[in-house]
Design a protein around this motif. Structure first.
Motif, mmCIF file in Angstrom:
data_model
loop_
_atom_site.group_PDB
_atom_site.id
_atom_site.type_symbol
_atom_site.label_atom_id
_atom_site.label_comp_id
_atom_site.label_asym_id
_atom_site.label_seq_id
_atom_site.Cartn_x
_atom_site.Cartn_y
_atom_site.Cartn_z
ATOM 1 N N LYS A 27 61.524 1.858 26.069
ATOM 2 C CA LYS A 27 60.140 2.067 25.620
ATOM 3 C C LYS A 27 59.941 3.464 25.061
ATOM 4 O O LYS A 27 59.282 3.652 24.030
ATOM 5 N N ALA A 28 60.498 4.459 25.733
ATOM 6 C CA ALA A 28 60.338 5.839 25.267
ATOM 7 C C ALA A 28 61.014 6.026 23.914
ATOM 8 O O ALA A 28 60.466 6.694 23.013
ATOM 9 N N LYS A 29 62.190 5.434 23.734
ATOM 10 C CA LYS A 29 62.892 5.559 22.453
ATOM 11 C C LYS A 29 62.118 4.858 21.348
ATOM 12 O O LYS A 29 61.987 5.389 20.227
ATOM 13 N N ILE A 39 54.106 9.910 11.762
ATOM 14 C CA ILE A 39 54.034 11.322 11.365
ATOM 15 C C ILE A 39 54.573 11.511 9.949
ATOM 16 O O ILE A 39 54.011 12.266 9.141
ATOM 17 N N ILE A 40 55.669 10.824 9.629
ATOM 18 C CA ILE A 40 56.234 10.911 8.274
ATOM 19 C C ILE A 40 55.207 10.474 7.235
ATOM 20 O O ILE A 40 55.025 11.125 6.197
ATOM 21 N N LEU A 41 54.503 9.387 7.513
ATOM 22 C CA LEU A 41 53.486 8.915 6.568
ATOM 23 C C LEU A 41 52.304 9.886 6.494
ATOM 24 O O LEU A 41 51.762 10.132 5.416
ATOM 25 N N ALA A 42 51.924 10.425 7.640
ATOM 26 C CA ALA A 42 50.790 11.355 7.663
ATOM 27 C C ALA A 42 51.107 12.665 6.948
ATOM 28 O O ALA A 42 50.199 13.339 6.445
ATOM 29 N N GLN A 43 52.392 13.029 6.901
ATOM 30 C CA GLN A 43 52.780 14.300 6.294
ATOM 31 C C GLN A 43 53.492 14.121 4.949
ATOM 32 O O GLN A 43 54.319 14.946 4.555
ATOM 33 N N GLN A 44 53.139 13.051 4.259
ATOM 34 C CA GLN A 44 53.772 12.778 2.966
ATOM 35 C C GLN A 44 53.654 13.950 1.999
ATOM 36 O O GLN A 44 54.623 14.312 1.325
ATOM 37 N N ASP A 45 52.486 14.529 1.925
ATOM 38 C CA ASP A 45 52.280 15.616 0.965
ATOM 39 C C ASP A 45 53.195 16.801 1.262
ATOM 40 O O ASP A 45 53.747 17.430 0.351
ATOM 41 N N CYS A 163 59.182 16.385 11.494
ATOM 42 C CA CYS A 163 58.535 15.116 11.887
ATOM 43 C C CYS A 163 59.280 14.463 13.043
ATOM 44 O O CYS A 163 58.667 13.940 13.987
ATOM 45 N N LEU A 164 60.603 14.495 12.966
ATOM 46 C CA LEU A 164 61.423 13.889 14.020
ATOM 47 C C LEU A 164 61.177 14.580 15.366
ATOM 48 O O LEU A 164 60.995 13.918 16.396
ATOM 49 N N ASN A 169 58.924 14.849 20.889
ATOM 50 C CA ASN A 169 58.097 15.569 21.857
ATOM 51 C C ASN A 169 56.927 14.711 22.335
ATOM 52 O O ASN A 169 56.617 14.670 23.534
ATOM 53 N N ALA A 170 56.274 14.002 21.410
ATOM 54 C CA ALA A 170 55.130 13.161 21.765
ATOM 55 C C ALA A 170 55.534 12.017 22.689
ATOM 56 O O ALA A 170 54.733 11.563 23.512
ATOM 57 N N ALA A 171 56.800 11.567 22.574
ATOM 58 C CA ALA A 171 57.280 10.461 23.414
ATOM 59 C C ALA A 171 57.923 10.951 24.705
ATOM 60 O O ALA A 171 58.417 10.141 25.505
ATOM 61 N N GLY A 172 57.932 12.272 24.926
ATOM 62 C CA GLY A 172 58.505 12.811 26.153
ATOM 63 C C GLY A 172 60.015 12.865 26.169
ATOM 64 O O GLY A 172 60.637 12.932 27.233
#
Length: 418
Positions: A27-29, A39-45, A163-164, A169-172
């Motif tokens: 689940k964490a992975k 995050i990749i989509l959110a930081q496209q610019d 992004c990676l 970090n967000a997934a612990g």
């Protein structure tokens, strides 16, 4: 920068992260993969700006059009990166699965557990999407990875790596499970290849020069292929329509891939019919054919093939052609000139097809199908980290299972050996 100390520190952090990744829950992975995709989509610019900086510098340094195309990120390619990570999240997690658990006469139970390889070093050129693709596969298979992309894609790779690490970090999960080498100094590659105490396997993805260097210098196992000299053999018992369709697709569907046909072999008994159809098709597609004397009698406008032509991976609109006596000569040709990547027979004769499958020593062997299918996604692996023509440890498209190993597990209840 002291390159040796810098690389040693990266290795130490990767080894610590690998121990934590080995015990990470599925689940964490999966959470990490999905968060990274978002995050990749959110930081496209941000990614596009970093990529434009790389492209501008590469253009000024004279990088050719093909390399610039591989280097370029577009919104579509960024979306494909995110989709690829989501697809990896949907794949079954192989880690921790125990198979063949059997009870022995002594009472103990013995089986095999699927485990990560540990720390995987990946050296690659040009394509920044490899940063996300490779990291995603290593993450899902419970490995830590050290990524060394080409200097021409440095800003793009670092932006994707950010992004990676945010997603991890967000997934612990440990952010050091994915590290990108942040220097263009070529000595960093040499240090990486010597760090056998920290790196368990190296995967080179790039040109022949890179792979030869890695193979020669690495002090740890290498998952590699040097060339993709792929063959299609049209047997004299082939369905002509199938043969024409397959041979044309295998060469022209895409030129610059390692599973593209580079050499067409045609049995003498069907050569006239096959080449009367294929010759004009390849000519119209501007594919240059370099053929043997027998084939030039049927197609007098083609060039004469040299010995070196049959050993060449063109990665472009050029191919070699040879008319052979039959199956035995075709197999002999593939053994002499091939690279053990992908080879195909087109035939309606089951016995000949089975002989081809058994005797051609390549990582993928096909019957009545284009060589362009030699791909992790097409094989149902979800994705691949590369295609291996080695026989150990992995062979063919290397997906999740190829990034794992097995260890024996023994379950007892106070058993002792007498």
């Amino acid at each position: 920068m002291d390159i040796k100390n810098y690389m040693q520190e990266i290795g130490k952090r990767a080894r610590r992260a690998a121990r934590l990744m080995a015990r990470a829950e599925t689940k964490a992975k999966n959470d990490a993969l999905l968060k990274i995709a978002d995050i990749i989509l959110a930081q496209q610019d941000t990614l596009l700006q970093a990529n434009q900086n790389d492209i501008h510098a590469a253009s000024e340094n004279g990088l050719d059009a093909a390399m610039l195309d591989r280097l370029e990120l577009t919104r579509k390619r960024i979306e494909e990166m995110a989709d690829g990570l989501r697809q990896v999240a949907e794949l079954d997690d192989p880690i921790g699965k125990i198979t063949e658990l059997k009870q022995r006469p002594t009472g103990i139970k013995v089986g095999q557990m699927r485990v990560p390889l540990g720390v995987i070093g990946i050296i690659y050129e040009a394509r920044p999407n490899v940063t996300a693709d490779a990291a995603g596969l290593c993450l899902k298979s419970g490995n830590a990875t050290i990524l060394r992309g080409g200097s021409e894609a440095m800003q793009s790779n670092l932006a994707i790596a950010s992004c990676l690490r945010q997603g991890l970090n967000a997934a612990g999960l440990p952010v050091d499970a994915v590290q990108v080498i942040e220097t263009v100094d070529r000595d960093a590659v040499g240090e990486l290849l010597r760090m056998s105490e920290y790196v368990d396997v190296i995967v080179p993805r790039g040109g022949k020069g890179l792979i030869e260097r890695v193979s020669a210098e690495a002090r740890m196992p290498v998952i590699k292929h040097l060339d993709g000299i792929c063959h299609v053999y049209i047997d004299d018992r082939a369905d002509l329509d199938k043969a024409v369709k397959i041979a044309y697709n295998a060469k022209t569907q895409r030129y610059g891939t390692c599973n593209t046909m580079e050499c067409l072999l045609v049995a003498e008994g069907i050569a006239k019919q096959a080449l009367e159809k294929l010759g004009p098709m390849f000519k119209k597609a501007n594919v240059e054919i370099r053929g043997c004397d027998r084939s030039r009698k049927l197609l007098p406008y083609i060039k004469s093939a040299t010995e070196d032509d049959y050993r060449t991976e063109y990665l472009g609109p050029i191919m070699s052609l040879r008319i052979v006596d039959g199956l035995d000569q075709a197999i002999d040709h593939i053994e002499k000139y091939g690279s053990h990547h992908t080879d195909c027979i087109v035939t309606e004769d089951k016995d000949r097809a089975n002989r081809f499958l058994r005797e051609v020593d390549s990582s993928s062997v096909m019957v009545n199908a284009s060589t362009r299918f030699a791909d992790g996604y097409e094989y149902g692996l979800g994705a691949e980290i590369g295609i291996s023509t080695d026989k150990f440890h992995a062979r063919g498209p290397v997906g999740l299972e190829g990034l794992t190993s097995q260890k024996y597990v023994v379950i007892g209840d106070g058993h002792i050996r007498t």
